[in-house]
Design an enzyme around this catalytic site. Structure first.
Site, short mmCIF file in Angstrom:
data_model
loop_
_atom_site.label_atom_id
_atom_site.label_comp_id
_atom_site.label_asym_id
_atom_site.label_seq_id
_atom_site.Cartn_x
_atom_site.Cartn_y
_atom_site.Cartn_z
CD GLN A 139 -5.87 14.24 4.41
OE1 GLN A 139 -6.11 13.96 5.63
NE2 GLN A 139 -6.58 14.16 3.36
CG HIS A 176 -2.39 11.60 -3.55
ND1 HIS A 176 -3.62 11.97 -3.17
CD2 HIS A 176 -2.09 10.56 -2.88
CE1 HIS A 176 -4.06 11.69 -1.99
NE2 HIS A 176 -3.48 10.46 -1.40
NE ARG A 188 -3.43 4.92 -4.80
CZ ARG A 188 -4.14 5.38 -4.19
NH1 ARG A 188 -3.66 5.14 -3.03
NH2 ARG A 188 -3.70 6.71 -4.17
NE ARG A 236 -0.54 6.45 -1.64
CZ ARG A 236 -0.29 5.53 -1.72
NH1 ARG A 236 0.37 5.02 -1.65
NH2 ARG A 236 -1.54 4.47 -0.92
CB THR A 245 -6.18 15.89 0.27
OG1 THR A 245 -5.26 15.56 1.63
CG2 THR A 245 -5.20 15.12 -0.90
CE LYS A 249 0.05 15.96 1.04
NZ LYS A 249 -1.20 14.67 -0.43
CB SER A 259 -4.21 10.72 6.94
OG SER A 259 -5.38 9.86 5.78
CE1 TYR A 268 -7.73 12.64 -0.08
CE2 TYR A 268 -7.49 11.36 1.93
CZ TYR A 268 -7.30 11.42 0.31
OH TYR A 268 -5.95 10.74 0.45
CE1 TYR A 311 -3.53 3.15 1.15
CE2 TYR A 311 -2.14 3.33 2.26
CZ TYR A 311 -2.99 4.44 1.58
OH TYR A 311 -3.78 5.06 1.79
#
Ligand code: GLV
Length: 387
Positions: free
Chosen positions: A128, A276, A165, A279, A156, A252, A107, A130, A25
């Site tokens: 952070q 990122h 991924r 990613r 973000t 970010k 996060s 989302y 990951y």
């Protein structure tokens, strides 16, 4: 005990200690991983200018980021699932950061919750966010960050949908790991990790489980991002988030001059030039290669930070010499966390600090504030090759 002298040493120990799905990951980029690789190789393309016979006494790496002074201009980046790299990983990383005197960024996708990290640390950390569809959840998230006395909000802006991924899909990434024949065979080789993990109750996404509606499988990062994340995020919404937070806001995930100008317009205090960690959009240019253009566009009007690709103090120096006022490390501290818990994060910070300090000295500088392009030797087309 092996002698650890660089970040790569930590990565090797980390790989042996942590289940494959969590190592993969962290250590992957999206699709072909071109951007993931170039984030690192573009740093290596920049060379340093050696200067001699400059008085080296009294050097300092101290610098301010969004108004606060730190030991060096390096923050721990928000990284999802740190509590799966090592039991209670976010608390361990936050403790290491506060002792070292650098910011820790928690996060949204952490295992330990905001409240838990606040309870177990004594200095404010950055949080952070989302952007999820559930407006109540978002408002409560901001309020929770305020109650926890977070000193800056990092929004973000480059993950409305998730880059693919391959390894996460193949490994069936989840927190906690689902027990399949394959995962159990791997866990059998990671006994110390498992024993520590059995002693903590923090094994789920602590900011989400019990807080967010409409998430059918809250153990799977892939499915809850697909279900809960807001694909309609736009600049008006970012402006709205700005108005919900009365402290510093850091955006970010900016990788383009035009977006950097928009970040200025919505009243951000700082931006992080970032892809990122390679990613998200595979095929995007590395952050370090995009930095000069973004500095030219907004560098005199907003604090510019950089992440993606930093694995050493030399990399930090290169980013600062190209104008960044701050940097973030993600994988570099996660390797330490997975390898040795809190002591490993401290080790990663010590390595980077020493490399930054020594490199600065050998470049003939005594203060990170004085670093500039004059310290670098760049390929002639470094910022113009890709138009
Ligand atoms: C989350 O931010 C991720 O990149 O996995």
């Amino acid at each position: 005990m092996p002698v650890i002298t660089n970040i790569e040493d930590l990565r090797r120990i980390y790989r042996r200690r942590v289940p494959k799905m969590f190592y993969d990951y962290a250590e992957s980029g999206s699709w072909t991983e071109q951007t993931f690789r170039e984030n690192v190789s573009d740093f290596a393309d920049i060379r340093l200018r050696q200067r001699i016979a400059v008085d080296m006494a009294g050097r300092t790496t101290k610098a301010k980021m969004v108004g606060q002074e730190y030991t060096m201009p390096v923050a721990l980046a928000p990284v999802g699932l740190c509590g799966m790299q090592s039991a209670d990983g976010e608390i361990k990383a936050a403790k290491a950061a506060e002792k070292f005197g650098v910011p820790f960024t928690l996060s949204t996708m952490s295992i330990c919750s905001i409240e838990d990290v606040a309870k177990n640390t004594s200095k404010p950390f950055w949080f952070q966010v989302y952007t999820l569809k559930d407006d109540d959840f978002m408002k409560r998230l901001f309020a929770r960050a305020k109650d926890a006395k977070c000193s800056a909000l990092v929004i973000t802006v480059d993950l409305q949908i998730m880059g693919q991924r391959h390894r996460d899909l193949k490994n069936g990434l989840s927190a906690p790991p689902k027990l399949t024949l394959r995962s159990m065979a791997d866990l059998a080789t990671k006994v110390p990790w498992g024993l520590e993990m059995m002693q903590t109750h923090r094994r789920f996404f602590g900011n989400i489980v019990g807080h967010a509606k409409g998430v059918t499988d809250p153990t799977s990062l892939g499915s809850w991002t697909a279900e809960a994340f807001d694909p309609s995020l736009d600049w008006n919404r970012i402006r709205e988030f700005r108005s919900w937070w009365d402290g510093p806001v850091i955006l970010k995930g900016i990788l383009d001059e035009e977006d950097a100008k928009k970040a200025l317009d919505v009243g951000a205090d700082a931006i992080v030039v970032s892809n990122h960690g390679g990613r998200q959009l595979d095929g995007a240019l590395s952050s370090i290669r995009m930095l000069p253009r973004i500095m030219d566009a907004v560098g005199d009007r907003i604090e510019v930070h950089l992440d993606s690709g930093i694995r050493s103090g030399q990399d930090v120096l290169k980013a600062l010499a190209l104008g960044a006022k701050g940097t973030m490390i993600g994988r570099a501290f996660v390797y330490g966390l997975g390898a040795m818990g809190q002591a490993g994060v401290t080790k990663a910070l010590e390595i980077i600090h020493k490399e930054l300090d020594t490199t600065m000295a050998l470049c003939g500088e005594r203060d990170v504030a004085n670093l500039g392009r004059h310290n670098l030797l760049l390929p002639a087309d470094f910022d113009t090759r890709w138009q």
